[in-house]
Write an enzyme that holds these catalytic residues in place. Structure first.
Site, mmCIF file in Angstrom:
data_model
loop_
_atom_site.group_PDB
_atom_site.id
_atom_site.type_symbol
_atom_site.label_atom_id
_atom_site.label_comp_id
_atom_site.label_asym_id
_atom_site.label_seq_id
_atom_site.Cartn_x
_atom_site.Cartn_y
_atom_site.Cartn_z
ATOM 1 N N ASP A 88 40.696 33.842 38.367
ATOM 2 C CA ASP A 88 39.795 34.789 39.020
ATOM 3 C C ASP A 88 40.461 35.338 40.272
ATOM 4 O O ASP A 88 41.433 34.776 40.771
ATOM 5 C CB ASP A 88 38.477 34.083 39.379
ATOM 6 C CG ASP A 88 37.308 35.048 39.536
ATOM 7 O OD1 ASP A 88 37.543 36.272 39.571
ATOM 8 O OD2 ASP A 88 36.156 34.574 39.640
ATOM 9 N N GLY A 89 39.933 36.425 40.766
ATOM 10 C CA GLY A 89 40.441 37.028 41.991
ATOM 11 C C GLY A 89 39.740 36.459 43.218
ATOM 12 O O GLY A 89 38.961 35.508 43.131
ATOM 13 N N ALA A 90 40.006 37.052 44.374
ATOM 14 C CA ALA A 90 39.373 36.632 45.623
ATOM 15 C C ALA A 90 39.341 37.811 46.578
ATOM 16 O O ALA A 90 40.177 38.713 46.503
ATOM 17 C CB ALA A 90 40.131 35.466 46.251
ATOM 18 N N GLY A 102 32.818 37.296 45.801
ATOM 19 C CA GLY A 102 31.503 37.886 45.615
ATOM 20 C C GLY A 102 31.418 39.351 45.943
ATOM 21 O O GLY A 102 30.347 39.948 45.869
ATOM 22 N N GLY A 104 32.404 41.639 44.176
ATOM 23 C CA GLY A 104 32.004 42.302 42.935
ATOM 24 C C GLY A 104 30.615 41.928 42.463
ATOM 25 O O GLY A 104 30.158 42.410 41.421
ATOM 26 N N GLU A 110 30.651 33.037 38.921
ATOM 27 C CA GLU A 110 32.042 32.699 39.204
ATOM 28 C C GLU A 110 32.175 31.272 39.723
ATOM 29 O O GLU A 110 33.080 30.535 39.312
ATOM 30 C CB GLU A 110 32.630 33.679 40.230
ATOM 31 C CG GLU A 110 32.904 35.067 39.663
ATOM 32 C CD GLU A 110 33.315 36.067 40.712
ATOM 33 O OE1 GLU A 110 33.940 37.074 40.344
ATOM 34 O OE2 GLU A 110 33.014 35.867 41.911
#
Length: 261
Positions: A88-90, A102, A104, A110
């Site tokens: 996942d991204g950050a 968060g 997005g 997540e």
């Protein structure tokens, strides 16, 4: 590879490197956001061209749709039960690999998916690295019932916290409040600097009406940072190792053309 901006190159480089951690037969949590979308595309290419067999557990409806489009088999977390890894991204990541997520709007799913995984790999461009969390507004997911009261309680709780700002705003989607996949709203806390993330997370989650907050503490195991020139740094906090590499951008037609937005 299409003509990408340096930022898109950085995101793609991180996603491409992280995809190499995925092995045949794995159950993989699929993150949400622009960098995670590159990852899903990379996995789809591996499924089509290399015969990779994986099961994806998406963290949002839009990630699920993208995964299906590129040929990744999708199931729910209840079906998968436990995952080998989540990628996942950050929105921000500090030196201890603590995160703010968060931006997005998918922080609840997540966090649930990430903590149901043996390993969490975070992919990001170099701009997401910070010394101290807090410049990016901290998302807090709240139930719609009584959200204004919850907002007041959150702002009162911030008075005793080690933060520089205390403004809380309801995230909007046009003229209406933003609604998460779980039917909740999001308060964005403009804190500027978070001195004690662990204390803040505990206090926020004790407030009635708060479902979850966007502080991901002690969850990330590996950080993959991409640069606009194709350089990639992989930091494993458990092994205490840092690996440097580079991704060559080739002028080829591939799956990534339609992701540029």
């Amino acid at each position: 590879m299409p003509d990408l901006s340096p930022l898109d190159k950085a995101k793609f480089a991180a996603a491409k490197r992280a995809a190499s951690f995925v092995e045949d037969g794995m159950r993989v949590g699929l993150g949400t956001g622009s960098t995670a979308a590159w990852l899903v595309k990379c996995l789809g290419e591996m499924v089509r061209e290399e015969g990779l067999r994986i099961t994806g557990v998406p963290t949002s409806a839009r990630t699920a749709e993208l995964a299906r489009q590129v040929g990744v088999r999708v199931v729910s977390l209840d079906e998968a039960k436990w995952l080998d890894m989540t990628i996942d991204g950050a929105d921000e990541v500090d030196g201890d690999l603590n995160l703010i997520k968060g931006g997005g709007g998918a922080l609840l799913q997540e966090k649930i998916v990430a903590t149901a995984s043996d390993q969490m790999i975070v992919i990001a461009d170099v701009s997401k690295q910070v010394e101290t969390l807090g410049s990016f507004p901290l998302p807090v997911e709240v139930i719609p019932f009584g959200w204004q009261t919850t907002k007041v309680l959150v702002e009162e709780a911030l008075i005793g916290m080690d933060v520089l700002g205390r403004d809380a705003g309801l995230r909007m989607d046009g003229d209406a409040p933003y609604v998460t996949d779980e039917g909740n709203h999001i308060l964005d806390l403009h804190l500027n600097r978070i001195g004690n993330a662990r204390q803040l997370s505990l206090v926020l989650n004790q407030i009635p009406g708060v479902v979850e907050n966007g502080l991901f503490l002690d969850i990330c195991d590996i950080l993959v940072i991409g640069h606009g020139d194709g350089r990639v740094q992989v930091r494993d906090i458990n092994e205490g190792s840092v690996e440097e590499g580079r991704l060559d951008f080739l002028e080829t037609n591939n799956l990534f053309d339609d992701i540029l937005d």
